[in-house]
Design a protein around this motif. Sequence first.
Motif, PDB file in Angstrom:
ATOM      1  N   ARG A 111       0.965  -1.148  -0.045  1.00  0.00           N
ATOM      2  CA  ARG A 111       0.442   0.080  -0.511  1.00  0.00           C
ATOM      3  C   ARG A 111       1.057   1.531   0.261  1.00  0.00           C
ATOM      4  O   ARG A 111       0.524   2.291  -0.075  1.00  0.00           O
ATOM      5  N   PHE A 112       2.629   1.110   0.388  1.00  0.00           N
ATOM      6  CA  PHE A 112       2.748   2.085   0.382  1.00  0.00           C
ATOM      7  C   PHE A 112       4.582   2.208  -0.219  1.00  0.00           C
ATOM      8  O   PHE A 112       4.779   0.938   0.055  1.00  0.00           O
ATOM      9  N   VAL A 113       5.090   3.122  -0.280  1.00  0.00           N
ATOM     10  CA  VAL A 113       6.537   3.215  -0.494  1.00  0.00           C
ATOM     11  C   VAL A 113       6.825   4.189  -0.173  1.00  0.00           C
ATOM     12  O   VAL A 113       7.084   5.155  -0.162  1.00  0.00           O
ATOM     13  N   ASP A 119      21.013  12.322   1.644  1.00  0.00           N
ATOM     14  CA  ASP A 119      22.075  13.300   2.226  1.00  0.00           C
ATOM     15  C   ASP A 119      21.144  14.078   3.437  1.00  0.00           C
ATOM     16  O   ASP A 119      22.332  14.037   4.318  1.00  0.00           O
ATOM     17  N   ASP A 120      20.255  13.763   3.249  1.00  0.00           N
ATOM     18  CA  ASP A 120      19.701  14.398   4.558  1.00  0.00           C
ATOM     19  C   ASP A 120      18.853  13.358   5.860  1.00  0.00           C
ATOM     20  O   ASP A 120      18.705  14.136   6.698  1.00  0.00           O
ATOM     21  N   ASN A 121      18.886  12.374   5.027  1.00  0.00           N
ATOM     22  CA  ASN A 121      18.870  11.314   5.677  1.00  0.00           C
ATOM     23  C   ASN A 121      17.015  10.898   5.847  1.00  0.00           C
ATOM     24  O   ASN A 121      16.638  10.197   7.062  1.00  0.00           O
ATOM     25  N   LYS A 122      16.264  11.688   5.518  1.00  0.00           N
ATOM     26  CA  LYS A 122      15.022  12.029   5.738  1.00  0.00           C
ATOM     27  C   LYS A 122      14.471  10.731   4.687  1.00  0.00           C
ATOM     28  O   LYS A 122      14.465  10.270   4.074  1.00  0.00           O
ATOM     29  N   ILE A 123      13.733   9.910   5.392  1.00  0.00           N
ATOM     30  CA  ILE A 123      12.549   8.489   4.984  1.00  0.00           C
ATOM     31  C   ILE A 123      10.983   9.658   4.211  1.00  0.00           C
ATOM     32  O   ILE A 123      10.469   9.782   5.775  1.00  0.00           O
ATOM     33  N   TYR A 124      11.058   9.415   3.410  1.00  0.00           N
ATOM     34  CA  TYR A 124       8.954   9.779   2.731  1.00  0.00           C
ATOM     35  C   TYR A 124       8.291   8.475   2.611  1.00  0.00           C
ATOM     36  O   TYR A 124       8.674   7.502   1.585  1.00  0.00           O
ATOM     37  N   VAL A 125       7.231   8.857   3.192  1.00  0.00           N
ATOM     38  CA  VAL A 125       6.311   7.225   3.144  1.00  0.00           C
ATOM     39  C   VAL A 125       5.175   7.871   1.873  1.00  0.00           C
ATOM     40  O   VAL A 125       4.278   9.034   2.260  1.00  0.00           O
ATOM     41  N   PHE A 126       4.811   7.018   0.851  1.00  0.00           N
ATOM     42  CA  PHE A 126       3.988   7.618  -0.185  1.00  0.00           C
ATOM     43  C   PHE A 126       2.894   7.181  -0.214  1.00  0.00           C
ATOM     44  O   PHE A 126       2.795   5.591  -0.103  1.00  0.00           O
ATOM     45  N   ASP A 127       1.352   7.083   0.173  1.00  0.00           N
ATOM     46  CA  ASP A 127      -0.108   5.997  -0.592  1.00  0.00           C
ATOM     47  C   ASP A 127       0.289   6.064  -1.920  1.00  0.00           C
ATOM     48  O   ASP A 127       0.019   7.103  -2.769  1.00  0.00           O
ATOM     49  N   ILE A 128       0.007   4.711  -1.990  1.00  0.00           N
ATOM     50  CA  ILE A 128       0.036   4.414  -3.568  1.00  0.00           C
ATOM     51  C   ILE A 128      -0.799   3.300  -3.851  1.00  0.00           C
ATOM     52  O   ILE A 128      -1.167   3.239  -4.887  1.00  0.00           O
ATOM     53  N   TYR A 129      -2.593   3.113  -3.128  1.00  0.00           N
ATOM     54  CA  TYR A 129      -3.621   2.661  -2.626  1.00  0.00           C
ATOM     55  C   TYR A 129      -4.246   3.506  -3.327  1.00  0.00           C
ATOM     56  O   TYR A 129      -5.056   2.940  -4.031  1.00  0.00           O
ATOM     57  N   THR A 130      -4.488   4.038  -2.347  1.00  0.00           N
ATOM     58  CA  THR A 130      -5.714   5.133  -2.554  1.00  0.00           C
ATOM     59  C   THR A 130      -5.898   5.646  -3.635  1.00  0.00           C
ATOM     60  O   THR A 130      -7.325   5.333  -4.377  1.00  0.00           O
ATOM     61  N   ASP A 131      -4.604   5.802  -4.748  1.00  0.00           N
ATOM     62  CA  ASP A 131      -4.812   6.307  -6.260  1.00  0.00           C
ATOM     63  C   ASP A 131      -4.000   5.998  -6.561  1.00  0.00           C
ATOM     64  O   ASP A 131      -3.005   6.729  -6.632  1.00  0.00           O
TER      65      ASP A 131
END
Length: 439
Positions: A111-113, A119-131
């Motif tokens: 459901r998520f990517v 470099d900035d060490n951030k992790i982003y969670v994307f919803d690819i299920y809803t649309d």
Amino acid sequence: MVNRSFKNNTLVVALSAVLGPLAVLFYGMLASPPALADETCNSPYISNLIKGQEEFAYVWTLGVQGMGDGSDKLVTVDVNPASKKYGKVLTSLSVGSRGEAHHIGFTDDRRFVWAGGLDDNKIYVFDIYTDPAKPKLVKTISDFAAKSGFVGPHTFYAMPGRMLVGGLSNNKDHGGVTGMALYNNKGDFVSKYDMPTAKGGDGYGYDIGINPGKNALLTSSFTGWNNYMMDMGKLLKDPAAMKNFGGSLVMWNLKSMQPEKVMSVPGAPLEVRWSLKDGEDWAITATALTSKLWLVKKDAKGGWQAKDVANIGDPAKIPLPVDISITADGKGLWVNTFMDGTTHYFDLSNPEAPKETYSKHTGSQVNMVSQSWDGKRVYISSSLLANWDKKGADDEQFLKLFSWDGKELKEQWKIDFYKLKLGRAHHIKFGSSSLRSAY
């Protein structure tokens, strides 16, 4: 052999509360039934798999200062031949900053990517299920370095109800000594695992590959922040810096998450690919600096061994092998070499002696390669690292689709990411709106 389904995570959550994360991992190793898949490089724990034609390609893209909004972004491309927008960008979702976008990976329920910045060490969670045609950014995880002590979140490898994140560096000296951090699917930090520095271990990390049936987790090694954020031309001329690359593979006990054997593999072994053919228990990787294929397999005594089995191009010219993609039947391997812009195909019918049977110049620089499960489509992107990409006219930035009939790669379309002011195209994952019907 490796692909398994987790359509109901209720038991996984219950086990986690009672027994802890390691028990959950072992449950997943034993309990999941085999299933088909759409790609050949995903975690074996990913459920809700595409069967047939992929509809979308999600491209994690590096922002370029002064180009568009300058931010890293997840770009969604229509790759359904039946669509009127086939081969076109559907959406571009910026994260609002530029942090050296690199790799992405699905959660086990798909459901998520999860996507990371080296470099900035951030992790982003994307919803690819809803649309699925229009991903949505739903969470930003900013504690990777603070909680683990690692920097450069690189590999996102799905576990049952968990995400195992492999780092490239550390927050003490920005060198190559690093480890893996385990999060739950909600984005909460669970635990960390240091790469071994004893018994031949160099502490370096890069990719993660799991063979659940063999209770085996294999990790590879690259280099730290000090090197991967340096201009490539400067790096190649710095003898001290060139010594700071990994030269090992580590076999871990999946159940205990403890390293069991360090194997010497000089030259920075990168992507790890287990054979997906039933009954086989070997993995293959490519070394970036020495341009070789290495096979990992048990010997007659049952011990894991790594051995050099083939050259990729001319190692003396340092073609720099980057991404590799194994076929679903384990009989073939695609290898991209960045410096000469070439895509190679190796016959792996005998993994002890791979043979290059085809090659094609596919761009001035090429990096990631992703093939469809049926092997008929091969996607190629261009960017390696912002400071390692070529300069001037050779700095092409694209996503290309090729058809493969077993004899020839034929380009179907190309998207020029610079022309569209999107940035540098890097990692590719597939999606489909049909996945939503599985729930």
